[in-house]
Write a protein that holds these residues in place. Structure first.
Motif, PDB file in Angstrom:
ATOM      1  N   ASP A   6      -2.032  -5.819   6.644  1.00 33.94           N
ATOM      2  CA  ASP A   6      -1.297  -5.002   6.941  1.00 33.94           C
ATOM      3  C   ASP A   6      -1.495  -3.199   6.991  1.00 33.94           C
ATOM      4  O   ASP A   6      -2.927  -2.896   7.144  1.00 33.94           O
ATOM      5  CB  ASP A   6      -0.660  -4.821   4.778  1.00 33.94           C
ATOM      6  N   GLN A   7      -0.404  -2.865   7.387  1.00 30.11           N
ATOM      7  CA  GLN A   7      -0.567  -1.605   7.613  1.00 30.11           C
ATOM      8  C   GLN A   7       0.359   0.182   7.050  1.00 30.11           C
ATOM      9  O   GLN A   7       2.074  -0.989   6.992  1.00 30.11           O
ATOM     10  CB  GLN A   7      -0.553  -1.372   8.750  1.00 30.11           C
ATOM     11  N   ILE A   8      -0.491   0.490   6.904  1.00 29.23           N
ATOM     12  CA  ILE A   8       0.822   1.572   6.571  1.00 29.23           C
ATOM     13  C   ILE A   8       1.051   3.089   7.441  1.00 29.23           C
ATOM     14  O   ILE A   8       0.045   3.318   7.796  1.00 29.23           O
ATOM     15  CB  ILE A   8       0.927   2.023   4.897  1.00 29.23           C
ATOM     16  N   ILE A  10       2.761   6.562   7.737  1.00 27.70           N
ATOM     17  CA  ILE A  10       3.257   7.916   7.620  1.00 27.70           C
ATOM     18  C   ILE A  10       3.473   8.894   9.119  1.00 27.70           C
ATOM     19  O   ILE A  10       2.149   9.283   8.957  1.00 27.70           O
ATOM     20  CB  ILE A  10       2.794   8.500   6.181  1.00 27.70           C
ATOM     21  N   ALA A  81       2.610   8.495  -0.531  1.00 26.67           N
ATOM     22  CA  ALA A  81       3.525   7.391   0.309  1.00 26.67           C
ATOM     23  C   ALA A  81       1.843   6.451  -0.112  1.00 26.67           C
ATOM     24  O   ALA A  81       2.744   5.167  -0.369  1.00 26.67           O
ATOM     25  CB  ALA A  81       3.072   7.113   1.218  1.00 26.67           C
ATOM     26  N   LEU A  82       0.939   6.893   0.143  1.00 33.53           N
ATOM     27  CA  LEU A  82      -0.370   5.815  -0.229  1.00 33.53           C
ATOM     28  C   LEU A  82      -0.150   5.526  -1.694  1.00 33.53           C
ATOM     29  O   LEU A  82      -0.637   3.983  -2.018  1.00 33.53           O
ATOM     30  CB  LEU A  82      -1.601   6.704   0.187  1.00 33.53           C
ATOM     31  N   ARG A  84       2.838   4.937  -3.781  1.00 31.46           N
ATOM     32  CA  ARG A  84       3.882   4.035  -3.849  1.00 31.46           C
ATOM     33  C   ARG A  84       2.799   2.414  -3.112  1.00 31.46           C
ATOM     34  O   ARG A  84       3.519   1.718  -3.656  1.00 31.46           O
ATOM     35  CB  ARG A  84       5.291   4.163  -3.274  1.00 31.46           C
ATOM     36  N   TYR A  85       2.610   2.897  -2.299  1.00 36.36           N
ATOM     37  CA  TYR A  85       2.211   1.276  -1.072  1.00 36.36           C
ATOM     38  C   TYR A  85       1.119   0.781  -2.110  1.00 36.36           C
ATOM     39  O   TYR A  85       0.490  -0.282  -2.188  1.00 36.36           O
ATOM     40  CB  TYR A  85       1.023   2.102   0.144  1.00 36.36           C
ATOM     41  N   LEU A  86      -0.100   0.970  -2.767  1.00 40.02           N
ATOM     42  CA  LEU A  86      -0.822   0.725  -3.898  1.00 40.02           C
ATOM     43  C   LEU A  86      -0.417  -0.029  -4.797  1.00 40.02           C
ATOM     44  O   LEU A  86      -0.753  -1.614  -5.038  1.00 40.02           O
ATOM     45  CB  LEU A  86      -2.328   2.332  -3.601  1.00 40.02           C
ATOM     46  N   ASP A  88       2.431  -1.224  -4.976  1.00 40.84           N
ATOM     47  CA  ASP A  88       3.567  -1.777  -4.844  1.00 40.84           C
ATOM     48  C   ASP A  88       2.663  -3.328  -4.329  1.00 40.84           C
ATOM     49  O   ASP A  88       2.972  -4.386  -4.755  1.00 40.84           O
ATOM     50  CB  ASP A  88       4.093  -1.864  -3.367  1.00 40.84           C
ATOM     51  N   MET A  89       1.616  -3.365  -3.375  1.00 42.56           N
ATOM     52  CA  MET A  89       0.328  -3.753  -3.481  1.00 42.56           C
ATOM     53  C   MET A  89      -0.199  -5.009  -4.403  1.00 42.56           C
ATOM     54  O   MET A  89      -0.620  -5.845  -4.645  1.00 42.56           O
ATOM     55  CB  MET A  89      -1.116  -3.125  -2.612  1.00 42.56           C
TER      56      MET A  89
END
Length: 158
Positions: A6-8, A10, A81-82, A84-86, A88-89
């Protein structure tokens, strides 16, 4: 053990001056200048794998020209954004485990402060190289005697 692919990404916008120039900093001499910010897909934009500093003439890779303020702003802008990403992960990894009811805490934070917006002053003098006229730069007024082309490094006077 599986590798996470996975990559994010921004996107962060940086302000331009009134003439459409973006502030940059040379990784060699650490002096600031500006280059013209072409729009995505502009046919007049040169495609290169390195740029030359208009002030010292040293080349460097495409991603080496950020100012300290831009780097700090990008890091701070990425914080929400990080977070939210973490969250959700973690929720995705724990989803479906019997006997475990996990709800992401939307108040969770990495503690990265959100930065104030950057502003861009209308300083510096436009220098248009004769060899690559579609790639003008702006340099401090005191540095107009000898300027290097952003694309090929050729020296010229303003």
């Amino acid at each position: 053990m599986t590798q996470m692919e996975d990559q994010i990404q921004i996107t962060t916008d940086f302000p331009l001056d009134d003439d459409g120039f973006l502030r940059r900093e040379c990784p060699s001499c650490e002096h600031q200048f500006k280059w013209y910010a072409h729009q995505e897909g502009d046919p007049d934009a040169e495609v290169v794998n390195q740029y030359y500093c208009p002030l010292c003439g040293e080349p460097s890779g495409l991603e080496a020209w950020w100012t300290p303020d831009q780097l700090s702003y990008a890091q701070g802008s990425a914080g929400p954004a990080l977070d939210r990403y973490l969250g959700d992960m973690v929720a995705g990894a724990l989803k479906g485990i019997k006997g475990l009811d996990f709800k992401a805490n939307r108040n969770f934070t990495l503690g990265i402060p959100t930065p104030d917006p950057l502003t861009e002053s209308n300083d510096m003098v436009i220098a248009q190289p004769p060899c690559h006229p579609n790639e003008p730069v702006k340099v401090p007024e005191a540095n107009t005697g000898r300027v290097h082309c952003l694309i090929c490094g050729s020296a010229f006077a303003v």
